[in-house]
Design a protein around this motif. Structure first.
Motif, PDB file in Angstrom:
ATOM      1  N   THR A 136       0.822  -1.208   0.000  1.00 58.75           N
ATOM      2  CA  THR A 136       0.000   0.000   0.000  1.00 58.75           C
ATOM      3  C   THR A 136       0.856   1.257   0.000  1.00 58.75           C
ATOM      4  O   THR A 136       0.506   2.256  -0.641  1.00 58.75           O
ATOM      5  CB  THR A 136      -0.944   0.012   1.213  1.00 58.75           C
ATOM      6  N   GLY A 139       1.587   2.347  -3.383  1.00 54.73           N
ATOM      7  CA  GLY A 139       0.474   3.057  -4.000  1.00 54.73           C
ATOM      8  C   GLY A 139       0.384   4.492  -3.526  1.00 54.73           C
ATOM      9  O   GLY A 139       0.123   5.408  -4.314  1.00 54.73           O
ATOM     10  N   VAL A 140       0.605   4.716  -2.242  1.00 51.82           N
ATOM     11  CA  VAL A 140       0.574   6.075  -1.681  1.00 51.82           C
ATOM     12  C   VAL A 140       1.689   6.924  -2.288  1.00 51.82           C
ATOM     13  O   VAL A 140       1.484   8.091  -2.643  1.00 51.82           O
ATOM     14  CB  VAL A 140       0.697   6.031  -0.146  1.00 51.82           C
ATOM     15  N   LEU A 143       0.849   8.094  -5.827  1.00 57.30           N
ATOM     16  CA  LEU A 143      -0.029   9.269  -5.859  1.00 57.30           C
ATOM     17  C   LEU A 143       0.763  10.542  -5.599  1.00 57.30           C
ATOM     18  O   LEU A 143       0.508  11.589  -6.207  1.00 57.30           O
ATOM     19  CB  LEU A 143      -1.145   9.114  -4.826  1.00 57.30           C
ATOM     20  N   LEU A 163      -0.711  -2.798  -9.180  1.00 61.36           N
ATOM     21  CA  LEU A 163      -1.355  -1.494  -8.959  1.00 61.36           C
ATOM     22  C   LEU A 163      -2.671  -1.676  -8.224  1.00 61.36           C
ATOM     23  O   LEU A 163      -2.974  -0.949  -7.272  1.00 61.36           O
ATOM     24  CB  LEU A 163      -1.590  -0.791 -10.295  1.00 61.36           C
ATOM     25  N   TYR A 164      -3.461  -2.646  -8.650  1.00 61.09           N
ATOM     26  CA  TYR A 164      -4.734  -2.911  -7.982  1.00 61.09           C
ATOM     27  C   TYR A 164      -4.519  -3.307  -6.522  1.00 61.09           C
ATOM     28  O   TYR A 164      -5.193  -2.788  -5.625  1.00 61.09           O
ATOM     29  CB  TYR A 164      -5.488  -4.019  -8.717  1.00 61.09           C
ATOM     30  N   THR A 167      -3.398  -0.363  -4.255  1.00 63.67           N
ATOM     31  CA  THR A 167      -4.320   0.751  -4.036  1.00 63.67           C
ATOM     32  C   THR A 167      -5.694   0.320  -3.532  1.00 63.67           C
ATOM     33  O   THR A 167      -6.551   1.169  -3.295  1.00 63.67           O
ATOM     34  CB  THR A 167      -4.520   1.546  -5.347  1.00 63.67           C
ATOM     35  N   ARG A 168      -5.912  -0.970  -3.356  1.00 64.14           N
ATOM     36  CA  ARG A 168      -7.260  -1.416  -2.997  1.00 64.14           C
ATOM     37  C   ARG A 168      -7.669  -0.990  -1.589  1.00 64.14           C
ATOM     38  O   ARG A 168      -8.854  -0.955  -1.266  1.00 64.14           O
ATOM     39  CB  ARG A 168      -7.393  -2.924  -3.146  1.00 64.14           C
ATOM     40  N   LEU A 170      -6.976   2.004  -0.469  1.00 64.75           N
ATOM     41  CA  LEU A 170      -7.120   3.461  -0.541  1.00 64.75           C
ATOM     42  C   LEU A 170      -8.517   3.769  -1.059  1.00 64.75           C
ATOM     43  O   LEU A 170      -8.848   3.456  -2.205  1.00 64.75           O
ATOM     44  CB  LEU A 170      -6.055   4.052  -1.468  1.00 64.75           C
ATOM     45  N   VAL A 173      -9.179   5.655  -4.540  1.00 67.24           N
ATOM     46  CA  VAL A 173      -8.565   5.154  -5.771  1.00 67.24           C
ATOM     47  C   VAL A 173      -9.386   3.997  -6.338  1.00 67.24           C
ATOM     48  O   VAL A 173      -9.820   3.112  -5.604  1.00 67.24           O
ATOM     49  CB  VAL A 173      -7.115   4.685  -5.528  1.00 67.24           C
ATOM     50  N   VAL A 175      -9.273   1.254  -9.778  1.00 68.74           N
ATOM     51  CA  VAL A 175      -8.509   0.747 -10.914  1.00 68.74           C
ATOM     52  C   VAL A 175      -9.437  -0.049 -11.826  1.00 68.74           C
ATOM     53  O   VAL A 175     -10.124  -0.962 -11.377  1.00 68.74           O
ATOM     54  CB  VAL A 175      -7.334  -0.147 -10.456  1.00 68.74           C
TER      55      VAL A 175
END
Length: 207
Positions: A136, A139-140, A143, A163-164, A167-168, A170, A173, A175
């Motif tokens: 995660t 992903g942060v 951004l 990526l999924y 960010t899942r 968050l 977000v 995708v």
């Protein structure tokens, strides 16, 4: 001719991409977008609301009192609509809220949504959305590097599993694959991010 910059995942420009004018220069049709959003929202409704008529509620088979001689109004059943516990007149029944839109109008609505984001400078194209890991914090950091704020919609090809996963957790977000994009999610997002492969796939589908 419309051009957009292609960035890497660090937010650095690495090239330019020429967009197809048949898609990205259409006049925005607000009515088509509104109709498509309403279709998506209405189609997601369960439509299971149900009330019982006087024929469906239990009890009330016997006439509560005789027709004449009591001084009271005549009544045939204690399950009539005016009684507490009685049936509902003209109540709701299960139904399908969805409706049909022809394909040309669907395409016009999708094109209009994309053009509106482009005009607002809310579309970002990156060379690839393939991440090295699925944490995660990755992903942060993505951004932050791309300077994305608010609700972010990533449109990525099949290489975007990391990526999924990254960010899942968050809640701002989303995708999607290129064949999953829709008017509601595009308009609902503050920022729209494509990888180079996916934006070409979208253009090919909408040509």
């Amino acid at each position: 001719m419309t051009k957009v910059s292609i960035n890497n995942l660090k937010g650095e420009k690495v090239g330019d991409l020429t967009l197809k004018s048949t898609i990205w220069t259409v006049d925005i049709n607000a009515n088509a977008m509104k109709k498509m959003v309403r279709l998506q929202l209405d189609s997601s409704r369960q439509g299971t609301a149900k009330t019982k008529t006087r024929a469906e509620v239990s009890g009330g088979g016997r006439k509560p009192w005789k027709q004449k001689g009591t001084g009271r109004a005549r009544q045939g059943s204690i399950r009539a609509t005016q009684w507490r516990g009685g049936g509902i007149a003209l109540g709701v029944n299960p139904r399908d809220y969805s409706f049909k839109i022809n394909r040309k109008e669907r395409v016009l609505a999708l094109k209009s949504a994309l053009v509106s984001k482009l005009n607002d400078k809310k579309i970002l194209v990156v060379d690839s959305l393939k991440l090295n890991d699925l944490k995660t914090k990755t992903g942060v950091q993505l951004l932050k590097d791309l300077k994305l704020e608010g609700k972010v919609l990533f449109v990525a090809n099949e290489d975007a599993e990391n990526l999924y996963m990254a960010t899942r957790n968050l809640n701002n977000v989303l995708v999607l694959f290129p064949d999953e994009i829709n008017v509601y999610d595009i308009l609902n997002a503050d920022e729209l991010v494509f990888d180079e492969a996916s934006i070409k796939m979208v253009e090919e589908a909408l040509k």
